[in-house]
Design an enzyme around this catalytic site. Structure first.
Site, PDB file in Angstrom:
ATOM      1  N   ASP A  67       0.816  -1.215   0.000  1.00 48.48           N
ATOM      2  CA  ASP A  67       0.000   0.000   0.000  1.00 48.48           C
ATOM      3  C   ASP A  67       0.849   1.263   0.000  1.00 48.48           C
ATOM      4  O   ASP A  67       2.073   1.194   0.120  1.00 48.48           O
ATOM      5  CB  ASP A  67      -0.984   0.008   1.188  1.00 48.48           C
ATOM      6  CG  ASP A  67      -0.351  -0.425   2.494  1.00 48.48           C
ATOM      7  OD1 ASP A  67       0.886  -0.447   2.591  1.00 48.48           O
ATOM      8  OD2 ASP A  67      -1.095  -0.750   3.432  1.00 48.48           O
ATOM      9  N   ASN A 128      -7.911  -2.301  14.395  1.00 48.22           N
ATOM     10  CA  ASN A 128      -9.305  -2.531  13.982  1.00 48.22           C
ATOM     11  C   ASN A 128      -9.442  -3.729  13.046  1.00 48.22           C
ATOM     12  O   ASN A 128     -10.483  -3.934  12.454  1.00 48.22           O
ATOM     13  CB  ASN A 128      -9.874  -1.273  13.320  1.00 48.22           C
ATOM     14  CG  ASN A 128      -9.116  -0.902  12.046  1.00 48.22           C
ATOM     15  OD1 ASN A 128      -8.226  -1.624  11.616  1.00 48.22           O
ATOM     16  ND2 ASN A 128      -9.471   0.224  11.453  1.00 48.22           N
ATOM     17  N   HIS A 130      -7.690  -4.201  10.228  1.00 51.55           N
ATOM     18  CA  HIS A 130      -7.411  -3.976   8.801  1.00 51.55           C
ATOM     19  C   HIS A 130      -6.165  -4.740   8.362  1.00 51.55           C
ATOM     20  O   HIS A 130      -5.275  -5.015   9.159  1.00 51.55           O
ATOM     21  CB  HIS A 130      -7.333  -2.478   8.452  1.00 51.55           C
ATOM     22  CG  HIS A 130      -6.105  -1.766   8.902  1.00 51.55           C
ATOM     23  ND1 HIS A 130      -6.085  -0.415   9.148  1.00 51.55           N
ATOM     24  CD2 HIS A 130      -4.827  -2.178   9.131  1.00 51.55           C
ATOM     25  CE1 HIS A 130      -4.872  -0.036   9.495  1.00 51.55           C
ATOM     26  NE2 HIS A 130      -4.090  -1.086   9.506  1.00 51.55           N
ATOM     27  N   GLU A 135     -10.021  -1.468   5.226  1.00 54.99           N
ATOM     28  CA  GLU A 135     -10.574  -1.079   6.515  1.00 54.99           C
ATOM     29  C   GLU A 135     -11.903  -1.803   6.780  1.00 54.99           C
ATOM     30  O   GLU A 135     -12.560  -2.257   5.839  1.00 54.99           O
ATOM     31  CB  GLU A 135     -10.818   0.434   6.523  1.00 54.99           C
ATOM     32  CG  GLU A 135      -9.559   1.276   6.348  1.00 54.99           C
ATOM     33  CD  GLU A 135      -8.725   1.376   7.624  1.00 54.99           C
ATOM     34  OE1 GLU A 135      -9.000   0.650   8.590  1.00 54.99           O
ATOM     35  OE2 GLU A 135      -7.792   2.194   7.639  1.00 54.99           O
TER      36      GLU A 135
HETATM   37  C1  F6R Z   1       1.331  -1.253   6.332  1.00 51.14           C
HETATM   38  C2  F6R Z   1      -0.065  -1.640   6.376  1.00 51.14           C
HETATM   39  C3  F6R Z   1      -0.861  -1.662   7.628  1.00 51.14           C
HETATM   40  C4  F6R Z   1      -0.068  -2.094   8.854  1.00 51.14           C
HETATM   41  C5  F6R Z   1      -0.938  -2.084  10.100  1.00 51.14           C
HETATM   42  C6  F6R Z   1      -0.131  -2.383  11.347  1.00 51.14           C
HETATM   43  O1  F6R Z   1       1.850  -1.310   5.011  1.00 51.14           O
HETATM   44  O2  F6R Z   1      -0.610  -1.922   5.356  1.00 51.14           O
HETATM   45  O3  F6R Z   1      -1.958  -2.525   7.441  1.00 51.14           O
HETATM   46  O4  F6R Z   1       0.446  -3.383   8.636  1.00 51.14           O
HETATM   47  O5  F6R Z   1      -1.557  -0.844  10.245  1.00 51.14           O
HETATM   48  O6  F6R Z   1       0.768  -1.340  11.539  1.00 51.14           O
HETATM   49  P1  F6R Z   1       1.919  -1.417  12.645  1.00 51.14           P
HETATM   50  O7  F6R Z   1       2.826  -2.515  12.212  1.00 51.14           O
HETATM   51  O8  F6R Z   1       2.583  -0.080  12.590  1.00 51.14           O
HETATM   52  O9  F6R Z   1       1.248  -1.709  13.934  1.00 51.14           O
END
Ligand code: F6R
Length: 231
Positions: A67, A128, A130, A135
């Site tokens: 992403d 959450n 995702h 989301e």
């Molecule tokens: C990152 C991404 C997000 C993260 C998620 C967890 O490329 O797509 O889905 O993997 O938000 O983030 P952290 O690892 O910072 O807790």
């Protein structure tokens, strides 16, 4: 789903690095699906160590990143381009790295197909539930697409910006089908904040309000987590 429960973050990072190294050693031209965020930092540091020790060669690997914020300049230090370059790509001999672009999300899925599919997809998980920027919502969106960020994600990511207002409000993300087509998925979760989402994956049905639950339907998922993230 195979679950690897680790004592702590360091152990998780080593385990995940071993899985990626095995993948690349068995198939040097692997297509890697890579994620940003706090969770994979230790894994990337381990992979760099392995590369420096001559244990892993990225020269034939291609990366397809999960992403990117939108809009954001690629040289902005909060862009995922910047993150991946700083934390992995510039330290190893990877041949090609691709990011989804708002110009043509469909082309990204076509590229994944042309490359023969993603061999191994790394995922973190949002508080959450995702995955990527898929989301919680009423439906799960299949292809790579542009999406708005939820309040919860904006709040969680504000730690990387000067203020919450600076967090971009949209992103482009691999879709759920793009992720589910990966041959292998490595999902990493660290810390108590991720426990609810992890427990939903293990306990509940597939629920678009917790997008990570879709991974229950994937034939080859390894969940690597520390003690705080799972019972
Ligand atoms: C990152 C991404 C997000 C993260 C998620 C967890 O490329 O797509 O889905 O993997 O938000 O983030 P952290 O690892 O910072 O807790």
């Amino acid at each position: 789903m195979k679950i690897i429960k680790c004592k702590n973050y360091e152990e998780m990072s080593v385990k995940a690095a071993e899985i990626f190294a095995q993948q690349i050693n068995e198939k040097p031209d692997s297509v890697l699906g890579l994620a940003t965020g706090s969770t994979p930092l230790g894994l990337y540091a381990e992979l760099i160590k392995m590369y420096n020790d001559g244990k892993i060669d990225f020269s034939k690997c291609v990366s397809l990143n999960l992403d990117e914020y939108s809009p954001i300049a690629y040289d902005n230090d909060q862009s995922y381009h910047y993150f991946m370059n700083e934390n992995l790509f510039k330290h190893v001999n990877i041949s090609e790295s691709n990011f989804p672009s708002e110009d043509d999300p469909k082309a990204y899925d076509a590229l994944a197909e042309e490359l023969g599919g993603i061999d191994i997809q790394l995922l973190g998980i949002g508080e959450n539930g995702h995955i990527g920027f898929n989301e919680p919502g009423d439906v799960l969106i299949a292809p790579t697409h542009m999406t708005g960020l939820t309040e919860s994600t904006i709040k969680a990511n504000a730690r990387f910006f000067e203020s919450e207002d600076d967090v971009p409000k949209a992103a482009i993300t691999m879709g759920i089908a793009t992720i589910m087509k990966a041959k292998k998925v490595v999902l990493m979760a660290s810390g108590a904040k991720k426990r609810d989402a992890v427990m939903k994956i293990l306990a509940d049905n597939i629920d678009p309000q917790c997008p990570a639950t879709i991974l229950k339907a994937h034939p080859d998922v390894i969940l690597i987590c520390d003690e705080e993230a799972i019972d």
